[in-house]
Design an enzyme around this catalytic site. Sequence first.
Site, short mmCIF file in Angstrom:
data_model
loop_
_atom_site.label_atom_id
_atom_site.label_comp_id
_atom_site.label_asym_id
_atom_site.label_seq_id
_atom_site.Cartn_x
_atom_site.Cartn_y
_atom_site.Cartn_z
CG HIS A 1 -10.61 3.50 2.17
ND1 HIS A 1 -11.64 3.55 3.61
CD2 HIS A 1 -9.84 3.60 2.35
CE1 HIS A 1 -10.68 4.06 4.04
NE2 HIS A 1 -8.60 4.00 3.85
CG HIS B 1 -1.87 0.98 1.15
ND1 HIS B 1 -3.19 0.33 0.36
CD2 HIS B 1 -2.17 2.31 1.55
CE1 HIS B 1 -4.31 1.49 0.34
NE2 HIS B 1 -3.41 2.76 0.98
#
Lengths: 83, 83, 227, 762
Positions: free
Chosen positions: D114, D68
Amino acid sequence: MYKATITIRLKTSVLDPQGNAVKGSLHSLGYGEVRDVRIGKTMEVWLDTPDAGEAEGRVEAMCRELLANPVIEEYEFRLEKGA
Amino acid sequence: MYKATITIRLKTSVLDPQGNAVKGSLHSLGYGEVRDVRIGKTMEVWLDTPDAGEAEGRVEAMCRELLANPVIEEYEFRLEKGA
Amino acid sequence: MRFAVPVFPGSNCDEDCAKAVREILDRPVDLVWYKNGNLDPYDAILLPGGFSYGDYLRTGALARFSPVMDAVAEAADRGKLVLGICNGFQVLLEAGLLPGAMRVNDHLKFRCSIQTLRVENNRLPFTGLYEEGEEIRLPIAHGEGNYYCDDGTLKGLEERGQIAFRYAGENPNGSVTGIAGITNREGNVLGLMPHPERAIYGWMGTDDGARLFRSMLRYWEGMHGAA
Amino acid sequence: MVRLEERMMADRVDRASENEPGPEEIRDRECFREVGLTAEEYGSIRDHLGRLPNWTELGIYSVMWSEHCSYKNSKPLLKRFPVEGPHVLQGPGEGAGALDIGDGQAVVFKIESHNHPTAVEPFQGAATGVGGIIRDVFSMGARPVALLNSLRFGSLSNPRVRYLFEQAVAGIAHYGNVVGIPTVGGEVEFDASYEGNPLVNAMCVGVLPHEDLQKGIAQGVGNPVIYVGSSTGRDGIHGATFASEELGEDSEEKRPSVQAGDPFMEKLLLEACMELVKKKILLGIQDMGAAGLTCSSAEMAAKGNTGMELDLDRVPQRETGMTPYEILLSESQERMLLVVEDGREGEVREVLDKWGLQSAVIGRVTGDGRYRVRQKGRIVADIPVKTLVDDAPVCYRKGEEPEYYRVNADRHPEEKWKECDPGEALRQVLASPNVASKRWVYQQYDHMVRTSTAVRPGSDAAVIVLDGLDKALAMSTDGNSRYVYLDPRQGGMAAVVEAARNVVCSGARPLGITDCLNFGSPEKPEVFWQLEEAVNGMSEACRHLGTPVVGGNVSLYNESKGTIHPTPVVGMVGLVESRRHITTQEFKREGDRIFLLGETLPELGGSELQLVLDQKVSGRPPRVDLEKESQLQRIILTAIQKGWVSSAHDCSSGGLAVTLAESAFGTHLGAKVHLRTKWDPLVMLFSESQSRAVLSVSPEHAEAFAGLAEAEGVLCAEIGEVCREYLTVEVNGQPAIDARVKDLRAIWEGAIPCAMNPFSTN
Ligand SMILES: Nc1ncnc2c1ncn2[C@@H]1O[C@H](COP(=O)(O)OP(=O)(O)O)[C@@H](O)[C@H]1O
Ligand SMILES: [Mg+2]
């Protein structure tokens, strides 16, 4: 230190859209026995007050002044000593 | 007929911005003794069930299935007989 | 005619309201911070939409205690024009400047769309340029516009012509008798859920809101002469 | 065996808590695996430190080196994107990209996923996704003016999916509505592959004058590092690592405590930061997003070629007894990190106080290149800062063409449906949730706040006008995962060109894109192949259209019950030169001539018709011819700018039939259409061939328009005219569709509300 647990409900004369919606969902999930649902708020307020009487008066004032809207809501609360 | 009064609270580790905002307002209204405020929901559910044991099981199931969000909330309830 | 737009933490239509006054009326308008308790220099007050204090506790509930609201109450008392749009309406209800209360929309969802309204009373400072019974189109955008008052209050509102607008056709939130906007007894305080400031040019989808602002100006000039 | 100097250094850097494993224990029990680090990675950490890392340091490395934050699997591929162009002010690398739009103004935008948080807690997960992307944009100094999103969910017949979808939409709506940024567009696709792994990608667009552009860097030795916003709690610890792993059965257990958003706080932060930007006080600003305080502070120091010293005792904390590990890795929302010139803290505090925000000086910029963290007077981490950012491991993986791709080469779905009635097929396709009206979704979004939305959701692209300028911005998010699944290279291209076409049909010149790459596990060679091919396709299309990639986000390991369809999402922004050019997809006037631009081929692989009739995805998707695509876009834009075009709607899901129907929805108008083709009517009407659009043109300009198309070499057929109430289509003289537009619209508008409320009786 006192903890006040305040319950605020819509007055019974006021239609409760959220409660109705939840009732509908419960029915469709198979809880046909549900007759009615009313939704309100619960608030926990911790006060740094040594005296129960004073705490009582203060919480009462908070409810009247801010926490409940007398046009549509009613409230009640209970006090506990300690954390 | 049973009435279940269900209290649903945010888990303590979950941020309660509403509670924070209310605390702030109470402070500025002069309730400086307020240490913390947490806001949750209360639900009153009336069930057409003859048996307390059954009512208990059903309410428990409703809470798990629909009424509370186990990821961020916790619940408890009490049952009363009659209206 | 000078306009004030009070700004609360969380207001988000304050600039839009000011823009409407500047562009439609070409009159001076100031954003006034909620801690400011003096609105003396102003002739009209626009309480803007948005989410004052995040709508926490109840919509409008936390904004009502700010110093600027004392000044708004005083202005209303002195007969100045006070317009509450959306969250502004909710604040006026909580402050007791208008009767009744707001609940969540009956379908429980936020709703943003252009709705048809009927002008129920065109003899108000805010509605003079509409026809009585005229159908106009204004945008709404709210999660709690489900206006409530008890039967006695409703009867009073109707008798005194305090209902300014009702939804025509679909009622988008379940409000009592389709009420979209009401005034106080004197008629100088109007609260409404739809957003007239979002309806001032054709490209916005409708320009029916412009006349609400123009009505205010015309009314004021009628009272004070053009200035 | 521990070397002597390792032991000495380890003594200097303390263990923060007795409950954490000590450096030796980490080594001996291989505790690094618990935080997702491999033995090799652990080895390089030791080398970088010259000693054994303690638990806090291990945590810092693990999040900074997670997919990430470090893009370790995708970095080599992302290098292929074109990132430059004459109007690029800021390419990838900062919170968001920035493009010049003239008049001293710039547009700043970015998209972010998300997905995992949404799968766990859909309302908060989706809401905090919106919050994060807004902060990315205003931390650049830009005023956010619009939000968009891109959503993928399983089938709505599954109650859990309905719950996820309903809550995610409500969360997105709530956050944007409260902050007061209009949510003006997006897309939704439903497919079984997203059943346990929904995708929520949120995009934010902002505008600023060039001189306000901010950077996330820490400059000037001795300058204070200021923390602003919400207090730090234990929420979302290891969110970044979590986002880089597959969601397994035990995710319920492993998941970090859920982050809850406070959009009210975000609004205050936004306004305060805008004020600080205008006052020109800031040297550096960055939001605390994934990997929280660690990532923001380490990145700021690395980018500034400096170091940083933080004192955790000064970090505002919501919970008691938090360890350094927890404070550093918390992903509590609505927090920003600022660096200002020493001595200007007071000015900053004044602005923050006005907005009722808490702030604290939590550290200083240093010159020694170290990332040093203290708590209770002890040093709990001391790391060369560059090793966190620049030395993150890079995995060069190899892709492998999957079996399904080869098999699909000789599948030709269109051959079997000859007997199907086109009118009935249209009704079925309109009722498919992919094609059906998304009003149920966007009605929950305030899409008008800020009073600059000139084209609201429901048309090809949204258009936002700019205060004080005649210019406007058009924006769209696009991606067709079925195409990408069938042919990632073609699907990647299609995502870019469709987004550009949507923007062009609204009257804008495409400027650039941001992208979100949602894929499965890169450790699977066929997934890596999908990723690589898609990136290649997107890069090629972006190069050809002159639309650089100025930012984006990668979300890998989207697997729960099987791998998701590979889903690259493109967020495109275009510039409308004058408000007069703003065009929507609806027919405007009876009697206007209808033109079909572009060539229709039998291309039904991955089409909506295939899905509706066969419930499956097979064959090859439509091919993209980039040359044809840019010719098409050129003439659409020219004709719009000349004022000839009443409506423009690109052909996408559902093909020509759906394009015609949608052009009639939203009006009281219809169309009378005659098509000539060598294909079967069903193919002509439902093929999803690319580089096509339907325009309506006023009769007096029809001839000039046809002439322009011919001169540019774009296939252009006048296929009918706008009429009232009915949509009638003849193919080669034979009636194919004859329907009242109102009835079609009812099907199209009712599909999603109906699916969401299966128990409703009305
Ligand atoms: N999730 C969403 N949020 C906001 N608007 C949406 C969303 N999904 C679809 N829309 C709007 O609905 C319209 C149709 O969307 P879509 O079918 O994806 O269009 P297209 O095929 O042209 O890309 C567009 O205006 C789009 O912005
Ligand atoms: Mg389109």
